[in-house]
Design an enzyme around this catalytic site. Structure first.
Site, short mmCIF file in Angstrom:
data_model
loop_
_atom_site.label_atom_id
_atom_site.label_comp_id
_atom_site.label_asym_id
_atom_site.label_seq_id
_atom_site.Cartn_x
_atom_site.Cartn_y
_atom_site.Cartn_z
N ASN A 1 0.87 -1.18 0.00
CA ASN A 1 0.00 0.00 0.00
C ASN A 1 0.90 1.23 0.00
O ASN A 1 1.46 1.59 1.03
CB ASN A 1 -0.90 -0.02 1.25
CG ASN A 1 -1.76 1.23 1.35
OD1 ASN A 1 -1.84 2.02 0.41
ND2 ASN A 1 -2.41 1.40 2.49
N LYS B 1 0.10 4.28 -0.45
CA LYS B 1 -0.56 5.51 0.05
C LYS B 1 -0.27 6.67 -0.91
O LYS B 1 -0.26 6.46 -2.11
CB LYS B 1 -0.11 5.78 1.49
CG LYS B 1 -0.28 4.53 2.37
CD LYS B 1 -0.15 4.79 3.83
CE LYS B 1 -0.37 3.47 4.59
NZ LYS B 1 -0.42 3.62 6.01
N HIS C 1 -9.85 1.47 4.03
CA HIS C 1 -8.61 1.62 4.80
C HIS C 1 -8.88 2.59 5.96
O HIS C 1 -9.65 3.53 5.81
CB HIS C 1 -7.49 2.14 3.91
CG HIS C 1 -6.17 2.13 4.61
ND1 HIS C 1 -5.79 3.12 5.48
CD2 HIS C 1 -5.15 1.23 4.59
CE1 HIS C 1 -4.59 2.83 5.97
NE2 HIS C 1 -4.19 1.69 5.45
N GLU D 1 -7.35 4.98 7.10
CA GLU D 1 -7.15 6.41 6.79
C GLU D 1 -8.35 6.97 6.02
O GLU D 1 -8.70 8.15 6.16
CB GLU D 1 -5.83 6.58 6.01
CG GLU D 1 -4.63 6.41 6.94
CD GLU D 1 -3.39 5.82 6.29
OE1 GLU D 1 -3.27 5.85 5.05
OE2 GLU D 1 -2.53 5.31 7.05
N GLU E 1 -6.29 -4.65 10.10
CA GLU E 1 -5.28 -3.65 10.42
C GLU E 1 -5.69 -2.90 11.68
O GLU E 1 -6.48 -1.95 11.61
CB GLU E 1 -5.14 -2.66 9.27
CG GLU E 1 -4.68 -3.28 7.97
CD GLU E 1 -4.02 -2.27 7.05
OE1 GLU E 1 -2.85 -2.48 6.72
OE2 GLU E 1 -4.66 -1.27 6.69
N GLY F 1 1.56 2.42 10.75
CA GLY F 1 2.53 3.51 10.63
C GLY F 1 3.13 3.94 11.96
O GLY F 1 3.77 4.99 12.05
N SER G 1 2.57 -1.98 10.47
CA SER G 1 4.00 -2.02 10.81
C SER G 1 4.66 -3.37 10.52
O SER G 1 5.55 -3.80 11.26
CB SER G 1 4.21 -1.62 12.28
OG SER G 1 3.76 -0.29 12.49
P1 PGA Z 1 2.32 0.41 7.69
O1 PGA Z 1 0.93 0.65 6.91
O2 PGA Z 1 2.87 -0.90 7.20
O3 PGA Z 1 3.18 1.58 7.30
O4 PGA Z 1 1.99 0.38 9.14
C1 PGA Z 1 0.03 -0.39 6.68
C2 PGA Z 1 -1.22 0.12 6.01
O5 PGA Z 1 -1.67 1.22 6.35
O6 PGA Z 1 -1.81 -0.56 5.16
#
Ligand code: PGA
Length: 254
Positions: A10, A12, A101, A103, A171, A177, A213
């Protein structure tokens, strides 16, 4: 049916078309050295919408991966300024669309009701929705994790075709993140619960990915966890070598 393992990147809001091209030039070398069994394991990229056409062209020249969009509109066509059409993603050769997601839920206020429309639209086009679900830290601390996951699944899949194409990414919001990865026990518990709920709703053989993460050094233990069918990787997917190491870890467990 054994669910397929997917390792998904991903990106982003990272990587312009030029940067995507540079990534895949290096990826061809990095992945070329690997002997991956594409029967059991699939590699998937979610570039930003503005790089989808470039990735589509690269996909035509380079095999060994699929791609899709990070989001789409709940309608295919019409007066929806600024939106992304799932129909166009399909025309470009995309196979998956990320739906919900965290976000999108928290920054853009997307609700389960809206996400249910997106899931149904994506399925109706013959693409696979990858539905993202997960609890916040506050919800986990209040022991509401199972309840939150059940509600997100039930409400987002209300219009979905049982048995239709679907993948789910678990998630936990507090692990995205932040560098704070969920423990193997937490992931095992959540994935077992999601599997049970999916079966209750009529979905069998669904791939359930873990995200939050994921890095080369925690991927192996997570990949060995029951009901973990791959990863949705943010930060560590931006660089070919770290992404490859995660795929290696998952491959050694398939
Ligand atoms: P991350 O993001 O691996 O940077 O924690 C995962 C995601 O948001 O899909």
């Amino acid at each position: 049916m054994t669910p397929k393992t997917w390792i998904a990147a991903n990106w982003k809001l990272n990587k312009s078309p030029r940067e995507s091209r540079a990534f895949f030039e290096e990826w061809a070398r990095v992945a070329g050295e690997s002997k991956w069994d594409f029967g059991a394991l699939g590699i998937l990229f979610f570039p930003p919408a503005t790089s989808l056409e470039t990735v589509s062209q690269l996909r035509n020249a380079q095999s060994g991966f699929e791609f899709g969009a990070q989001n789409c509109c709940s309608e295919s066509v019409g007066a929806f300024t600024g939106e992304i059409s799932a129909q166009v993603v399909k025309e470009l050769g995309g196979k998956f669309i990320l739906v919900g997601h965290s976000e999108r839920r928290s920054i853009f206020q997307e609700t389960n009701a809206l996400l249910a429309k997106k899931v149904a639209l994506v399925q109706s086009l013959g693409l696979t929705p990858m539905l993202c679900i997960g609890e916040s830290l506050e919800q986990r601390d209040k022991n509401q994790t199972h309840q939150v996951l059940s509600q997100q699944l039930t409400e987002c899949l209300v219009n979905a075709k049982p048995g239709g194409a679907l993948a789910v990414a678990y998630e936990p919001v507090w692990a995205i993140g932040t560098g704070k990865v969920a423990t193997v026990e937490q992931v095992a518990d959540a994935h077992a619960w999601i599997r049970k709920e999916l079966e209750r709703l009529g979905f069998t053989g669904t791939s359930i990915l873990y995200g939050g993460s994921v890095k080369a050094d925690n991927a192996l233990a997570l990949a060995k966890t029951k009901d973990v069918n791959g990863f949705l990787v943010g930060g560590a997917s931006l660089e070919p070598h770290s992404f490859r190491q995660i795929i290696q870890a998952a491959q050694s467990d398939t």
